[in-house]
Design an enzyme around this catalytic site. Structure first.
Site, short mmCIF file in Angstrom:
data_model
loop_
_atom_site.label_atom_id
_atom_site.label_comp_id
_atom_site.label_asym_id
_atom_site.label_seq_id
_atom_site.Cartn_x
_atom_site.Cartn_y
_atom_site.Cartn_z
N ASN A 181 7.55 -2.15 2.94
CA ASN A 181 6.54 -1.13 3.27
C ASN A 181 5.85 -1.50 4.59
OD1 ASN A 181 4.86 1.21 2.47
ND2 ASN A 181 3.22 -0.30 2.33
N SER A 224 2.95 -3.47 4.24
CA SER A 224 3.18 -4.87 3.91
C SER A 224 4.60 -5.04 3.38
CB SER A 224 2.19 -5.35 2.85
OG SER A 224 0.85 -5.20 3.28
N SER A 245 -0.29 -5.89 8.21
CA SER A 245 0.79 -6.05 7.25
C SER A 245 0.62 -7.34 6.47
CB SER A 245 2.14 -6.07 7.99
OG SER A 245 3.21 -6.03 7.08
N GLY A 246 0.55 -7.21 5.14
CA GLY A 246 0.51 -8.38 4.27
C GLY A 246 1.92 -8.83 3.95
N TYR A 258 0.82 -1.22 0.00
CA TYR A 258 0.00 0.00 0.00
C TYR A 258 0.86 1.27 0.00
CZ TYR A 258 -3.33 3.50 1.75
OH TYR A 258 -4.11 4.62 1.92
#
Length: 362
Positions: A211, A241, A279-280, A139
């Site tokens: 990120n 993420s 967070s991915g 993102y």
């Protein structure tokens, strides 16, 4: 070629392990990386117009020349608040059959579909009558007009066409253009390690679109740097993420690639993160070995593979390269101002080195 003077090793940070010639994922022979960076506008956000701080990164596991040859592959998600398309088939088949693209969250579908167009236009087959490309995201809406959908199919195709071996540009480029890490400006990072197993030399390369992270948690080689550099926070919370791609030329089977992907979180943890809910954190590992066997579409094939007992050096290489890639993603980024005047400050090199000296790490 001389290494980027902003990178940690050049600054004197004592990262462990032996890096490859470019200290990047492209040290694995055949791997190519391309980026398209989109930066325009300033001031208040106007959805559809900007400011724009985004882009797309493309990774071709065997380069353009052999893009139709699959690789053994496996993926792992530490936390699933993100997206990486194509991994259901990778889990099923144990093969990566397409290039990889990485961009912002709301453009992930665009780059996926554009990859199919690229495959068709270049006559690149997948062994099936359809393609299931890998496209991943993080993102960038703190700096970018993410709902303006500025990444196009043409940008994606340009990144794929422009992919090359050699040095990898890091920091605020490609899909990493608008990203932050530990509330410092970050983006793309990469590192590599050379290991010896059974008298043969193998390379492990890691690429991250970084990120994530809360400033107070940030660590560099065991030093709690984030607690000592408190100024200029933009997010002020853990959000975002991280996508990591691990490449190796070591002969591995699919389940062994998955085991490499599962070591990425250990490298991330060395930088301070715990894998927060927002967070991915999704990782993919592939091996470029056994090319002739993967090129064969029918009949019985034979493949080389390291025994599981010999994987420890590859595990260590993955951990070390992941840690270094994240930190270099930050060190190579410069302060950026985006939408609504939001500013993500660069990790100040002088303050970082001062803290490292205070803790006896330089």
């Amino acid at each position: 070629m001389m290494m980027d003077k902003r990178r940690g090793r050049v600054l004197g940070l004592p990262f462990p392990g032996v890096a490859g010639a470019h200290n990047a994922i492209t040290d694995v022979a055949g791997v190519e990386v391309g980026t398209v960076t989109l930066i325009s506008g300033e001031g208040p956000l106007v959805v559809g117009k900007g400011p724009v701080r985004t882009g797309v990164t493309a990774i071709l596991p065997r380069g353009k020349a052999n893009a139709d040859v699959p690789c053994a592959a496996g993926y792992y998600a530490l936390n699933g608040n993100g997206e990486m398309t194509g991994v259901v088939w990778i889990e099923e088949a144990g093969e990566l059959q397409t290039p990889i693209t990485i961009t912002n969250t709301h453009s992930c579908g665009v780059t996926r579909d554009a990859t199919i167009r690229w495959l068709v236009s270049h006559g690149v087959g997948t062994g099936q009558d359809w393609g299931l490309p890998v496209a991943a995201e993080t993102y960038d809406g703190d700096l970018n007009d993410i709902n303006g959908f500025h990444v196009t199919a043409e940008h994606t195709i340009a990144a794929l066409d422009g992919a090359s071996s050699g040095p990898v540009e890091m920091g605020s480029v490609g899909g990493g253009t608008g990203m932050l890490t530990y509330d410092f400006k970050a983006g793309n990072g990469s590192a590599s390690r050379i290991v010896e197993i059974g008298g043969r030399s193998y390379t492990v390369g890691v690429f991250v679109q970084s990120n994530f992270g809360r400033r107070e948690d940030f660590m560099v080689l065991g030093v709690p740097v984030g607690r000592h550099i408190g100024q200029g926070k933009l997010r002020g919370k853990d959000q975002g993420s991280v996508i990591a791609i691990v490449a190796t030329d070591a002969p591995l089977l699919a389940h062994q690639c998955k085991r490499l992907a599962r070591r990425v979180p250990i490298g991330l943890a060395r930088t301070g993160t715990v894998g927060n809910n927002s967070s991915g954190d999704i990782f993919l590992a592939f091996s470029t070995a056994n090319e002739a066997s993967f090129a064969q579409r029918s009949g019985i094939v034979s493949m080389e593979a390291l025994p599981n007992g010999d994987l420890d050096k590859l595990f260590m290489a993955t951990v070390e390269a992941t840690e270094e890639a994240v930190i270099d993603a930050m060190l190579c980024a410069e302060t950026m101002t985006g939408r609504d005047g939001n500013t993500a400050i660069a990790l100040p090199h002088d303050q970082l080195l001062t803290v490292m000296r205070q803790f006896g790490r330089l």
